[in-house]
Enzyme design. Structure first.
Site, short mmCIF file in Angstrom:
data_model
loop_
_atom_site.label_atom_id
_atom_site.label_comp_id
_atom_site.label_asym_id
_atom_site.label_seq_id
_atom_site.Cartn_x
_atom_site.Cartn_y
_atom_site.Cartn_z
N HIS A 95 -25.40 5.85 3.41
CA HIS A 95 -24.27 6.79 3.37
C HIS A 95 -23.81 6.88 1.92
O HIS A 95 -23.29 5.92 1.35
CB HIS A 95 -23.14 6.31 4.27
CG HIS A 95 -23.50 6.36 5.73
ND1 HIS A 95 -23.17 5.37 6.62
CD2 HIS A 95 -24.18 7.29 6.43
CE1 HIS A 95 -23.63 5.69 7.82
NE2 HIS A 95 -24.26 6.86 7.73
N ARG A 106 -21.52 8.04 -0.08
CA ARG A 106 -20.22 7.83 -0.73
C ARG A 106 -19.84 6.35 -0.86
O ARG A 106 -18.85 6.03 -1.50
CB ARG A 106 -19.14 8.56 0.06
CG ARG A 106 -18.91 8.07 1.48
CD ARG A 106 -17.94 9.01 2.18
NE ARG A 106 -17.71 8.65 3.57
CZ ARG A 106 -16.93 9.37 4.39
NH1 ARG A 106 -16.33 10.45 3.94
NH2 ARG A 106 -16.77 9.02 5.64
N GLU A 107 -20.64 5.46 -0.28
CA GLU A 107 -20.32 4.03 -0.30
C GLU A 107 -20.84 3.41 -1.60
O GLU A 107 -21.73 2.56 -1.59
CB GLU A 107 -20.90 3.36 0.95
CG GLU A 107 -20.33 3.98 2.22
CD GLU A 107 -21.02 3.55 3.52
OE1 GLU A 107 -21.90 2.68 3.48
OE2 GLU A 107 -20.66 4.10 4.58
N ARG A 139 -21.34 12.04 2.74
CA ARG A 139 -21.90 10.86 3.44
C ARG A 139 -23.35 11.08 3.87
O ARG A 139 -24.14 10.15 3.95
CB ARG A 139 -21.00 10.64 4.66
CG ARG A 139 -21.56 9.88 5.82
CD ARG A 139 -20.58 9.97 6.99
NE ARG A 139 -21.12 9.46 8.24
CZ ARG A 139 -20.94 8.25 8.70
NH1 ARG A 139 -20.23 7.39 8.01
NH2 ARG A 139 -21.46 7.87 9.84
N ASN A 185 -27.94 7.46 9.34
CA ASN A 185 -27.92 6.26 10.18
C ASN A 185 -27.66 6.60 11.66
O ASN A 185 -27.27 5.74 12.44
CB ASN A 185 -26.92 5.22 9.68
CG ASN A 185 -27.33 3.82 10.09
OD1 ASN A 185 -28.52 3.51 10.15
ND2 ASN A 185 -26.36 2.98 10.41
N ARG A 186 -27.91 7.84 12.01
CA ARG A 186 -27.95 8.24 13.43
C ARG A 186 -29.29 8.89 13.74
O ARG A 186 -29.47 9.46 14.80
CB ARG A 186 -26.83 9.26 13.74
CG ARG A 186 -25.42 8.77 13.49
CD ARG A 186 -24.99 7.72 14.49
NE ARG A 186 -23.59 7.32 14.27
CZ ARG A 186 -23.19 6.43 13.38
NH1 ARG A 186 -24.07 5.82 12.59
NH2 ARG A 186 -21.91 6.12 13.25
N HIS A 192 -24.10 -1.54 3.81
CA HIS A 192 -23.14 -0.43 3.89
C HIS A 192 -21.81 -0.93 3.35
O HIS A 192 -21.62 -2.08 3.05
CB HIS A 192 -22.93 -0.01 5.35
CG HIS A 192 -24.16 0.44 6.07
ND1 HIS A 192 -24.26 1.68 6.63
CD2 HIS A 192 -25.33 -0.19 6.33
CE1 HIS A 192 -25.45 1.80 7.21
NE2 HIS A 192 -26.12 0.68 7.03
N SER A 193 -20.82 -0.02 3.31
CA SER A 193 -19.44 -0.44 3.16
C SER A 193 -18.61 0.57 3.95
O SER A 193 -19.07 1.68 4.19
CB SER A 193 -19.02 -0.46 1.68
OG SER A 193 -18.90 0.85 1.19
N TYR A 194 -17.44 0.30 4.43
CA TYR A 194 -16.64 -0.86 4.19
C TYR A 194 -16.17 -1.42 5.53
O TYR A 194 -16.54 -0.87 6.56
CB TYR A 194 -15.42 -0.48 3.31
CG TYR A 194 -14.42 0.46 3.95
CD1 TYR A 194 -13.20 -0.03 4.41
CD2 TYR A 194 -14.69 1.81 4.08
CE1 TYR A 194 -12.28 0.84 4.98
CE2 TYR A 194 -13.76 2.67 4.66
CZ TYR A 194 -12.56 2.17 5.11
OH TYR A 194 -11.67 3.02 5.69
N TYR A 207 -18.30 -0.01 17.62
CA TYR A 207 -18.39 0.99 18.68
C TYR A 207 -19.86 1.28 18.97
O TYR A 207 -20.74 0.92 18.18
CB TYR A 207 -17.69 2.30 18.27
CG TYR A 207 -18.06 2.78 16.89
CD1 TYR A 207 -19.24 3.45 16.62
CD2 TYR A 207 -17.20 2.54 15.81
CE1 TYR A 207 -19.58 3.87 15.35
CE2 TYR A 207 -17.53 2.96 14.52
CZ TYR A 207 -18.71 3.63 14.31
OH TYR A 207 -19.04 4.04 13.04
N GLU A 259 -21.33 -4.63 6.21
CA GLU A 259 -20.31 -3.67 5.79
C GLU A 259 -19.47 -4.41 4.76
O GLU A 259 -18.73 -5.33 5.11
CB GLU A 259 -19.43 -3.23 6.98
CG GLU A 259 -20.14 -2.43 8.03
CD GLU A 259 -20.25 -0.95 7.71
OE1 GLU A 259 -19.70 -0.52 6.67
OE2 GLU A 259 -20.89 -0.24 8.48
#
Lengths: 305, 97
Positions: free
Chosen positions: A65, A67-68, A123, A140-141, A192-194, A244, A266
């Site tokens: 993603h 923007r991380e 993202r 990541n989907r 990843h973050s966050y 989730y 994360e």
């Protein structure tokens, strides 16, 4: 060469230049491989840390993603640390005497470049789908693990759009092809973050994996090692129970194809900056994360399967 | 280049599954163009959401009407982005020198 500032955020070009510097400085341990090309034509480079032929491998990627930014920065620092420690640190030396490590510093180069030039909050990938005014897929989907199930969107305008089919995104397909063709990847870590979590499968379903007890123990040991440096607290557990249900994630796919040690970090923070972590936190984040990653790498090294 | 002037990031704490459901309803209101940095799924994890300036009043009213606690995590996103950009430019100049 000592001239690169790891404690700052950088453009994609600068990161790629830094990768070249690491390769130049540590030729005997590190090499660069182009494993594919992004949707917009940017090279996808993986760093290979290797001290011998025909070894099993461990995969680490960061920044799927875009923007991380702290994740790409952390991965670059980690690349340097891994190379620097070989021959000095007994743990890293024994690891690289048994396993190759593959490190993908920028998993989504188009998104990263776009987040630097056009939309800091971007993202997704930058692929264009005919018939839609919206751009990009949540990479990541997009893995072939419960693809199209709960926790991913079918709406191309959503930030968690799963894409038209599993591995429709070249950035995902490139990594999946590499893992499949290698055939001996024994550990997979995605950064990843966050929100300070250390996650393991499953996300596409809410049942525990067969190796739940072992993965939970390793995850807790890694989180404990990480927190020893600055006290940063992580929550450890399956994706579904901890955050989730989310389908199409990378570590579910790797686990289901037989890579038992599949984890996702994360990174920092919780509650102040989100995706806009100040650059002053890059080095502390990278240093503590390295302690967690090392615990996982050591477990993979000591528990062959 | 997209700007984020006046956009805020709220940290929302849903104290029950019922309130979590209300946040999920909020997520489905696509016209508000909310960007959920952390998803409304688990009452133990706060929900962080980036809100465009034009939706800010509506979202805050919704939260207050439903007695859902929130704090402002980022007051003005563009200010942070500007700082980040300035810092990057400063570092690049320093490295060139």
């Amino acid at each position: 060469s000592g001239s690169f500032n790891f404690g700052a955020f950088h453009t994609l070009d600068n990161l790629y230049n830094a990768i070249d510097l690491i390769v130049a400085d540590y030729k005997s341990v590190v090499s660069k491989q182009q494993i594919g090309t992004s949707y917009e034509g940017r090279p996808i480079y993986v760093l290979k840390f290797s001290t011998g032929a025909d070894r099993p491998g461990i995969w680490i990627d960061a920044g799927i993603h875009s923007r991380e930014w702290v994740t790409q920065a952390t991965a670059l620092w980690t690349a340097h640390q891994l190379a620097f420690d070989y021959g000095k640190d007994t743990s890293v030396t024994s690891l690289l005497n048994k396993y190759d490590v593959f490190l993908l510093v920028v998993t989504n180069p188009d998104g990263y470049a776009y987040s630097h030039t056009a939309n800091r909050m971007w993202r997704k990938t930058r692929s264009i789908k005919s018939g839609s005014r919206c751009v990009g897929v949540d990479p990541n989907r997009n893995w072939n693990a419960g693809f199209g199930g709960p926790g991913a969107s079918a709406d191309p305008c959503s930030d968690s759009y799963r894409g038209p089919s599993a591995e429709s995104e070249v950035e995902v397909k490139t990594v999946a092809n590499f893992i499949r063709s290698h055939g001996k990847i024994k550990g997979f870590v995605s950064i990843h973050s966050y929100s300070q979590l250390l996650l393991f499968p499953y996300g596409y379903k809410c049942t525990n994996p067969a190796h739940y007890t072992e993965l939970n123990t390793v995850g807790k040991a890694a989180a404990s090692a990480l927190s020893a440096l600055y006290g940063t607290q992580y929550t450890v557990g399956t994706i579904c129970s901890t955050i989730y249900q989310a389908s199409g994630g990378s570590i579910d796919w790797t686990y289901d194809i037989g890579i038992k040690y599949s984890f996702a970090f994360e990174l920092r923070d919780t509650g102040r900056y989100g995706f806009l972590l100040p650059a002053t936190q890059i080095l502390p984040t990278a240093q503590e994360t390295w302690l967690g990653i090392k615990k996982i790498l050591e477990h993979v090294r000591d528990n062959p399967y | 280049e997209k700007t984020f002037v006046g956009e805020q990031v709220l940290r929302i704490k849903a104290s029950s599954n019922e309130k979590m459901g209300l946040l999920q309803d909020l997520q489905s209101l696509t016209h508000l163009q909310l960007d959920f940095w952390t998803e409304p799924a688990n009452p133990n994890i706060p929900v962080d959401v980036r809100i465009p300036f034009r939706s800010l009043q509506s979202v805050k009213a919704y939260l207050e009407y439903n007695n859902i606690d929130y704090t402002i995590m980022i007051e003005d996103l563009q200010v942070i982005i500007n700082n980040e950009k300035e810092e990057m430019e400063f570092n690049e100049r320093k490295e060139r020198n």
